[in-house]
Design an enzyme around this catalytic site. Structure first.
Site, PDB file in Angstrom:
ATOM      1  CG  HIS A 245      -9.990  -1.835  -4.801  1.00  0.00           C
ATOM      2  ND1 HIS A 245     -10.446  -2.012  -3.512  1.00  0.00           N
ATOM      3  CD2 HIS A 245     -11.034  -2.071  -5.616  1.00  0.00           C
ATOM      4  CE1 HIS A 245     -11.717  -2.365  -3.560  1.00  0.00           C
ATOM      5  NE2 HIS A 245     -12.105  -2.407  -4.822  1.00  0.00           N
TER       6      HIS A 245
ATOM      7  CE1 TYR B 190      -3.822  -2.282   0.170  1.00  0.00           C
ATOM      8  CE2 TYR B 190      -2.720  -3.292   2.055  1.00  0.00           C
ATOM      9  CZ  TYR B 190      -3.708  -3.315   1.088  1.00  0.00           C
ATOM     10  OH  TYR B 190      -4.587  -4.363   1.029  1.00  0.00           O
TER      11      TYR B 190
END
Ligand code: DQA
Length: 142
Positions: A101, A23
């Protein structure tokens, strides 16, 4: 001025700490500042929101709909793959929805291959990091 609600689901408050190899090292606050700056440039009003609780997110959809928001951007995080209730809340809002996402969910395990909430989405952006939120905002600001 268009009003766009941006919601982030469970564990996204841990961005920067949580699995940085997937991430990245930037935090949720970094993301917030980035989208607030772009919203100013585009001349749209946003509310940026995160919760770890499914019910709180569901109530937020209804609140934004009742307040006359124009569109939704959402990263439902893990709820993407599990929550019919969040799907129903997004649909019930009647608002155009773009799902984002940070990671490319299609490069990951089998359980992430299916998005329940994407059924409500005009489009889904996956794998572009924080830039996915920019793209969604630009699209909905038009
Ligand atoms: C995520 C992908 C989901 O599978 C995961 O559960 C998340 C984050 C993403 O932004 O890449 O929490 O939505």
């Amino acid at each position: 001025m268009k009003k766009i609600g941006i919601f982030n689901g469970p564990n996204l408050d841990r961005l920067g700490i949580r699995e940085p190899e997937i991430y990245g090292k930037e935090t949720l606050d970094d993301l917030r500042h980035r989208v607030e700056k772009l919203a100013d440039e585009l001349g749209v009003e946003i509310e940026f929101f995160q919760s770890n609780f499914e019910g709180v997110l569901i109530e937020k959809m209804a609140e934004w709909a009742d307040l006359g928001f124009d569109a939704l951007i959402g990263n439902p995080a893990g709820l993407t793959h599990t929550s019919v209730s969040l799907l129903d809340a997004i649909k019930a809002s009647g608002l155009p929805y773009v799902e984002v996402h940070i990671s490319n969910v299609f490069h990951r395990g089998e359980l992430r291959q299916k998005s329940i909430t994407a059924e409500a989405a005009t489009g889904v952006i996956t794998g572009l990091g924080f830039a996915g939120y920019d793209a969604a905002l630009r699209f909905l600001a038009e």
